[in-house]
Design a protein around this motif. Structure first.
Motif, PDB file in Angstrom:
ATOM      1  N   PHE A 154      42.921 -24.472 -68.553  1.00 27.43           N
ATOM      2  CA  PHE A 154      42.214 -24.263 -67.285  1.00 27.43           C
ATOM      3  C   PHE A 154      42.691 -25.260 -66.232  1.00 27.43           C
ATOM      4  O   PHE A 154      42.971 -24.880 -65.093  1.00 27.43           O
ATOM      5  N   LEU A 155      42.795 -26.520 -66.612  1.00 32.69           N
ATOM      6  CA  LEU A 155      43.219 -27.552 -65.652  1.00 32.69           C
ATOM      7  C   LEU A 155      44.682 -27.387 -65.240  1.00 32.69           C
ATOM      8  O   LEU A 155      45.015 -27.529 -64.060  1.00 32.69           O
ATOM      9  N   LYS A 156      45.550 -27.081 -66.182  1.00 31.88           N
ATOM     10  CA  LYS A 156      46.993 -27.019 -65.904  1.00 31.88           C
ATOM     11  C   LYS A 156      47.441 -25.708 -65.282  1.00 31.88           C
ATOM     12  O   LYS A 156      48.353 -25.702 -64.454  1.00 31.88           O
ATOM     13  N   GLU A 157      46.817 -24.598 -65.691  1.00 32.29           N
ATOM     14  CA  GLU A 157      47.288 -23.293 -65.236  1.00 32.29           C
ATOM     15  C   GLU A 157      46.337 -22.605 -64.263  1.00 32.29           C
ATOM     16  O   GLU A 157      46.774 -22.025 -63.270  1.00 32.29           O
ATOM     17  N   TRP A 158      45.046 -22.638 -64.571  1.00 39.26           N
ATOM     18  CA  TRP A 158      44.091 -21.905 -63.762  1.00 39.26           C
ATOM     19  C   TRP A 158      43.801 -22.604 -62.426  1.00 39.26           C
ATOM     20  O   TRP A 158      43.750 -21.939 -61.395  1.00 39.26           O
ATOM     21  N   LEU A 159      43.570 -23.910 -62.440  1.00 39.98           N
ATOM     22  CA  LEU A 159      43.222 -24.594 -61.188  1.00 39.98           C
ATOM     23  C   LEU A 159      44.314 -24.455 -60.124  1.00 39.98           C
ATOM     24  O   LEU A 159      43.990 -24.173 -58.968  1.00 39.98           O
ATOM     25  N   PRO A 160      45.597 -24.625 -60.462  1.00 35.32           N
ATOM     26  CA  PRO A 160      46.617 -24.404 -59.427  1.00 35.32           C
ATOM     27  C   PRO A 160      46.594 -22.978 -58.867  1.00 35.32           C
ATOM     28  O   PRO A 160      46.757 -22.782 -57.659  1.00 35.32           O
ATOM     29  N   GLN A 161      46.377 -21.984 -59.743  1.00 36.92           N
ATOM     30  CA  GLN A 161      46.304 -20.598 -59.265  1.00 36.92           C
ATOM     31  C   GLN A 161      45.069 -20.384 -58.388  1.00 36.92           C
ATOM     32  O   GLN A 161      45.130 -19.713 -57.364  1.00 36.92           O
ATOM     33  N   LEU A 162      43.946 -20.967 -58.795  1.00 38.81           N
ATOM     34  CA  LEU A 162      42.732 -20.864 -57.975  1.00 38.81           C
ATOM     35  C   LEU A 162      42.942 -21.527 -56.618  1.00 38.81           C
ATOM     36  O   LEU A 162      42.460 -21.026 -55.598  1.00 38.81           O
ATOM     37  N   ALA A 163      43.666 -22.629 -56.592  1.00 40.99           N
ATOM     38  CA  ALA A 163      43.967 -23.307 -55.319  1.00 40.99           C
ATOM     39  C   ALA A 163      44.806 -22.395 -54.423  1.00 40.99           C
ATOM     40  O   ALA A 163      44.541 -22.283 -53.223  1.00 40.99           O
ATOM     41  N   GLU A 164      45.799 -21.735 -55.005  1.00 44.47           N
ATOM     42  CA  GLU A 164      46.624 -20.785 -54.238  1.00 44.47           C
ATOM     43  C   GLU A 164      45.778 -19.651 -53.680  1.00 44.47           C
ATOM     44  O   GLU A 164      46.032 -19.161 -52.576  1.00 44.47           O
ATOM     45  N   ILE A 199      38.684 -20.024 -72.482  1.00 47.68           N
ATOM     46  CA  ILE A 199      39.807 -20.739 -71.887  1.00 47.68           C
ATOM     47  C   ILE A 199      39.683 -22.206 -72.273  1.00 47.68           C
ATOM     48  O   ILE A 199      38.642 -22.826 -72.010  1.00 47.68           O
ATOM     49  N   SER A 200      40.722 -22.765 -72.860  1.00 49.85           N
ATOM     50  CA  SER A 200      40.669 -24.191 -73.185  1.00 49.85           C
ATOM     51  C   SER A 200      40.684 -25.005 -71.894  1.00 49.85           C
ATOM     52  O   SER A 200      41.253 -24.579 -70.877  1.00 49.85           O
TER      53      SER A 200
END
Length: 131
Positions: A87-97, A82-83
């Motif tokens: 990761f910062l733009k797509e994964w972190l918001p999903q992990l926060a949810e 994962i770039s």
């Protein structure tokens, strides 16, 4: 061996580092390579839980160390690159949810550390300034 991977011997050496050194190495490598590794298949990413049943996303600095910790458990699963930007733009918001934290460089299911999403972002930012 891929340019962004390491030998089995180097992976074994990194896996033997103490927790603090594994965490530091993970952020150093992620900042330098602009990528991290998770484990999963085409449909799902591996998550785990801590003793309090909090959801954790395990990450590794190299595919080889991820493979050493997971290979052979489930057919079709593999290390997934994962770039950092994704990761910062797509994964972190999903992990926060999902109210998930990040398990850093687990070895035999024991993470070197667990960080919140904001701690991950802060530590990565510091590591990027050093690199």
């Amino acid at each position: 061996m891929a340019q962004d991977d390491i030998s089995r011997g180097e992976a074994d050496r990194l896996r033997k580092l103490d927790d603090e050194a594994r965490v530091a190495k993970t952020f150093e490598v992620i900042a330098a390579k602009r990528a991290l590794w998770v484990w999963g298949d085409e449909d799902e990413t591996l998550f785990t839980e801590d003793g309090k049943r909090n959801t954790l996303l395990p990450i590794w600095p190299y595919a080889t160390v991820a493979r050493l910790d997971n290979e052979g458990e489930v057919d079709g699963e593999h290390a997934i690159k994962i770039s950092v930007d994704v990761f910062l733009k797509e994964w972190l918001p999903q992990l926060a949810e999902d109210d998930a934290d990040i398990a850093i460089f687990p070895v035999e299911e024991m993470p070197a550390g667990v960080v919140t999403l904001s701690d991950f972002r802060s530590r990565l930012s510091v590591a990027q300034r050093v690199n």
